[in-house]
Design a protein around this motif. Sequence first.
Motif, short mmCIF file in Angstrom:
data_model
loop_
_atom_site.label_atom_id
_atom_site.label_comp_id
_atom_site.label_asym_id
_atom_site.label_seq_id
_atom_site.Cartn_x
_atom_site.Cartn_y
_atom_site.Cartn_z
N GLY A 48 0.80 -1.03 -0.08
CA GLY A 48 0.00 0.13 0.00
C GLY A 48 0.82 1.20 -0.15
N ILE A 49 0.33 2.23 0.49
CA ILE A 49 0.92 3.49 0.44
C ILE A 49 2.21 3.58 1.05
N PHE A 50 2.19 2.75 2.35
CA PHE A 50 3.30 2.99 3.13
C PHE A 50 4.38 1.62 2.76
N SER A 51 4.05 0.78 1.77
CA SER A 51 4.96 0.21 1.27
C SER A 51 5.88 0.98 0.16
N GLY A 52 5.63 2.19 -0.13
CA GLY A 52 6.32 2.96 -0.85
C GLY A 52 5.35 3.77 -2.08
N ARG B 258 -19.74 -7.48 -8.29
CA ARG B 258 -20.87 -7.50 -9.25
C ARG B 258 -20.60 -6.46 -10.49
N PRO B 259 -20.94 -6.98 -11.62
CA PRO B 259 -20.52 -6.18 -12.73
C PRO B 259 -21.90 -4.86 -12.71
N ASP B 260 -21.08 -3.69 -13.52
CA ASP B 260 -21.93 -2.80 -13.79
C ASP B 260 -22.66 -3.14 -15.04
N SER B 261 -23.66 -1.85 -15.73
CA SER B 261 -24.30 -2.12 -16.64
C SER B 261 -23.28 -2.42 -17.98
N ASN B 262 -21.87 -1.97 -17.84
CA ASN B 262 -21.27 -2.07 -19.05
C ASN B 262 -20.51 -3.51 -18.84
N GLY B 263 -20.61 -4.39 -17.93
CA GLY B 263 -20.23 -5.38 -17.59
C GLY B 263 -18.69 -5.32 -16.81
N GLN B 264 -18.66 -4.17 -16.14
CA GLN B 264 -17.33 -3.87 -15.63
C GLN B 264 -17.31 -4.06 -14.07
N TYR B 265 -16.39 -4.45 -13.68
CA TYR B 265 -16.32 -4.77 -12.09
C TYR B 265 -15.37 -3.49 -11.41
N THR B 266 -15.86 -2.75 -10.57
CA THR B 266 -15.07 -1.57 -10.13
C THR B 266 -14.67 -1.77 -8.77
N TYR B 267 -13.39 -1.66 -8.39
CA TYR B 267 -12.96 -1.90 -6.95
C TYR B 267 -12.32 -0.62 -6.52
N VAL B 268 -12.41 -0.44 -5.20
CA VAL B 268 -11.58 0.53 -4.57
C VAL B 268 -10.36 -0.25 -3.89
N LEU B 269 -9.14 0.07 -4.21
CA LEU B 269 -8.09 -0.49 -3.77
C LEU B 269 -7.74 -0.03 -2.35
N GLY B 270 -7.61 -0.95 -1.54
CA GLY B 270 -6.85 -0.56 -0.03
C GLY B 270 -5.73 -1.18 0.13
N GLY B 271 -4.71 -0.41 0.90
CA GLY B 271 -3.42 -1.11 1.45
C GLY B 271 -3.79 -1.69 2.66
N GLN B 272 -2.64 -2.46 3.07
CA GLN B 272 -2.82 -3.27 4.19
C GLN B 272 -3.03 -2.81 5.53
N THR B 273 -2.45 -1.56 5.82
CA THR B 273 -2.22 -0.92 6.97
C THR B 273 -3.78 -0.78 7.62
N ASP C 147 -4.57 2.49 8.64
CA ASP C 147 -4.49 3.74 8.37
C ASP C 147 -5.54 4.01 7.41
N SER C 148 -6.59 4.85 7.49
CA SER C 148 -7.39 5.26 6.49
C SER C 148 -6.93 5.80 5.06
N THR C 149 -5.75 6.43 5.59
CA THR C 149 -5.02 6.95 4.31
C THR C 149 -4.46 6.34 3.33
N ASP C 150 -4.30 5.03 3.87
CA ASP C 150 -4.00 3.88 2.85
C ASP C 150 -5.03 3.36 2.07
N LYS C 151 -5.34 4.35 1.23
CA LYS C 151 -6.22 3.86 0.21
C LYS C 151 -5.71 4.28 -1.06
N LEU C 152 -5.55 3.32 -2.20
CA LEU C 152 -4.85 3.58 -3.27
C LEU C 152 -5.85 4.46 -4.36
N PHE C 153 -6.53 3.70 -5.14
CA PHE C 153 -7.30 4.21 -5.90
C PHE C 153 -8.51 3.46 -6.44
N ASP C 154 -9.39 3.81 -7.18
CA ASP C 154 -10.40 2.98 -7.89
C ASP C 154 -10.18 2.53 -9.32
#
Length: 391
Positions: A281-285, A322-337, A339-346
């Motif tokens: 995550g963020i703290f891994s570099g 679950r897929p959206d109407s375009n068949g895409q799966y959207t995720y929020v990428l979270g780091g392992q710590t 800390d709530s700062t440790d959120k990467l991106f969608d």
Amino acid sequence: MNQPSKFDHFDTPCWLLDPDIVVENYRYFSTLFENAIVAYAVKSNPHPIFLSRLSKAGAHFCVVSTSHLQQLLALNINPQEIVYSHPIKSLNQIEFALQAGVRCFACDSPAEVDKIACFGIPAEIFIRLDVDNTGSMVPLSGKFGVAPDIALELMHRGAQRGLKPIGFTFHVGSQCLRMKSWDGAIETVGSVWEQARKAFHVDFIDIGGGFAVPYPGIPAFHQEDISALIYRDIECYLPGVRRIVLEPGRAISATAGALLVSVIGIAERPDGNIWLYIDAGIFSGLFEILDNFRYPVSVIPAPENSARRAFLQAIRQQNPSRPDSNGQYTYVLGGQTCDSTDKLFDFSVPKPIAIGDRLLLKNTGAYGYSLESRFNGYELPSVEILSLEGL
Ligand SMILES: Cc1ncc(COP(=O)(O)O)c(C=O)c1O
């Protein structure tokens, strides 16, 4: 059954570093900036394999600390090929560098000039100018740099104390997306160049780093246009220049590294977002996420050889994806710590991702490996040297 990947036997998290790409990037810059010295900014990624391969390819280096300098000396790199580019250094750092044979130092304050001069060695100094950092993703202005008239005063001060003022430097900010920044910066140097040339043997310009790299959501950028602009400006504003130095870091090392991580958790949150938690995550570099950096992501299916394969297969059924109407799966990428700062991106992908799958976060070779920490008690990512070609 999944196709085995060449990374299946690597534990995660793991930096994958490709020294051939670093050399390729260096060669590209040397071709773009013919007759200039390309001094790799060690701080962007100081892995010894990068440093030794770059040295063999003919690169010079810019350093900002004793430990990076020691790394270069351990590789028998000639101190004459090293520029000390940090404008503020401790007395110990300066003393070590001078004793090691480094003779070229940036500075931007009277105290710094005095510190360099106090060792009685007639080192070369070049003055960092304050320039507009608008348009860069990591601005560096404000903290460093002086106005042109002060730069002249610093040169006089240095000369009076036995140093050799040779020229100027600036940094337009890292990942600079505005060509005009180089234009304006060289014009700023030009405003004081002739005066400096009359007083001292000035023939040196160090245009710093800032050269941008493609990341998701960042418009394509043409280094050729920048080098043409820089050469045009140097010819126009800096007559008599004999030494042109550039200090690219990111542009040499970013595409030469990727971070391989595993998905260790997945959960739907009350707002409906599906979070994927990874073992880095963020703290891994990946601190640059805080500066709005994003990285290209490739999904690598869970290795078939996993010791816990049966269990993994069972929990992979507990997947809220679950897929959206375009068949895409959207995720929020979270780091392992924790800390709530440790959120990467969608990010979105055409197939669901599950625990045990691996992700390759690409173009993380700059300011990743060099920024890693053990925050929350996690081990640092391991390192594998291999070819990233075709990934
Ligand atoms: C003095 C100096 N030179 C060079 C660099 C490398 O910059 P970049 O990685 O943007 O090319 C930096 C980065 O902060 C720097 O501070």
